[in-house]
Design a protein around this motif. Sequence first.
Motif, PDB file in Angstrom:
ATOM      1  N   ALA A 208      -6.713  14.956  -3.241  1.00 48.92           N
ATOM      2  CA  ALA A 208      -6.401  13.596  -2.585  1.00 48.92           C
ATOM      3  C   ALA A 208      -6.542  12.238  -3.458  1.00 48.92           C
ATOM      4  O   ALA A 208      -5.662  11.339  -3.607  1.00 48.92           O
ATOM      5  N   ALA A 209      -7.413  12.456  -4.136  1.00 50.62           N
ATOM      6  CA  ALA A 209      -7.850  11.203  -5.072  1.00 50.62           C
ATOM      7  C   ALA A 209      -6.936  11.030  -6.260  1.00 50.62           C
ATOM      8  O   ALA A 209      -6.409   9.973  -6.342  1.00 50.62           O
ATOM      9  N   HIS A 210      -6.673  12.140  -6.710  1.00 47.58           N
ATOM     10  CA  HIS A 210      -5.315  12.347  -7.815  1.00 47.58           C
ATOM     11  C   HIS A 210      -3.918  11.800  -6.965  1.00 47.58           C
ATOM     12  O   HIS A 210      -3.342  10.736  -7.740  1.00 47.58           O
ATOM     13  N   ASP A 211      -3.528  12.075  -6.006  1.00 43.50           N
ATOM     14  CA  ASP A 211      -2.400  11.660  -5.315  1.00 43.50           C
ATOM     15  C   ASP A 211      -2.489  10.195  -4.993  1.00 43.50           C
ATOM     16  O   ASP A 211      -1.573   9.598  -5.328  1.00 43.50           O
ATOM     17  N   GLU A 212      -3.720   9.698  -4.842  1.00 40.32           N
ATOM     18  CA  GLU A 212      -3.692   8.245  -4.228  1.00 40.32           C
ATOM     19  C   GLU A 212      -3.694   7.273  -5.533  1.00 40.32           C
ATOM     20  O   GLU A 212      -2.893   6.402  -5.463  1.00 40.32           O
ATOM     21  N   VAL A 213      -4.051   8.006  -6.810  1.00 39.23           N
ATOM     22  CA  VAL A 213      -3.545   7.095  -7.757  1.00 39.23           C
ATOM     23  C   VAL A 213      -2.403   7.333  -8.458  1.00 39.23           C
ATOM     24  O   VAL A 213      -1.704   6.408  -8.755  1.00 39.23           O
ATOM     25  N   TRP A 214      -2.011   8.357  -8.547  1.00 41.83           N
ATOM     26  CA  TRP A 214      -0.642   8.550  -9.358  1.00 41.83           C
ATOM     27  C   TRP A 214       0.702   8.808  -8.366  1.00 41.83           C
ATOM     28  O   TRP A 214       1.915   8.514  -8.629  1.00 41.83           O
ATOM     29  N   HIS A 215       0.454   9.345  -7.179  1.00 41.34           N
ATOM     30  CA  HIS A 215       1.405   9.274  -6.080  1.00 41.34           C
ATOM     31  C   HIS A 215       1.120   8.763  -4.827  1.00 41.34           C
ATOM     32  O   HIS A 215       0.644   9.297  -3.902  1.00 41.34           O
ATOM     33  N   GLY A 216       1.734   7.273  -4.667  1.00 44.85           N
ATOM     34  CA  GLY A 216       1.291   6.824  -3.401  1.00 44.85           C
ATOM     35  C   GLY A 216       1.734   7.228  -2.212  1.00 44.85           C
ATOM     36  O   GLY A 216       1.105   7.183  -1.276  1.00 44.85           O
ATOM     37  N   THR A 217       2.927   7.680  -2.379  1.00 44.36           N
ATOM     38  CA  THR A 217       3.482   8.124  -1.145  1.00 44.36           C
ATOM     39  C   THR A 217       2.903   9.549  -0.652  1.00 44.36           C
ATOM     40  O   THR A 217       2.707   9.670   0.490  1.00 44.36           O
ATOM     41  N   ALA A 218       2.478  10.462  -1.744  1.00 44.49           N
ATOM     42  CA  ALA A 218       1.966  11.488  -1.212  1.00 44.49           C
ATOM     43  C   ALA A 218       0.507  11.370  -0.766  1.00 44.49           C
ATOM     44  O   ALA A 218       0.158  11.897   0.423  1.00 44.49           O
TER      45      ALA A 218
END
Length: 82
Positions: free
Chosen positions: A43-53
């Motif tokens: 979730a932290a990775h997605d928050e940084v690199w994939h905003g919509t995810a």
Amino acid sequence: MRQLLPLLTVLAGLAVTMALLALLARHVRRRGTAGGALRGALAAHDEVWHGTAADSYHELQVQTDRKSPLPDDRWRRRSPSR
């Protein structure tokens, strides 16, 4: 012999580190605590690199935590007023 001492020190440190990681992996598998940690890291990775995810993840968390559906009175038939 003096030339091998730094190499042996590094290899001993690597062996100790690998043994500790193996013990940690065994502990996590027994207790079943890896799921939440992995989910949080992704979730932290997605928050940084994939905003919509990340937005989708947070929305799914809110839906999962919700106890009962929210009432939606907009679609109910209203009785005619007299």
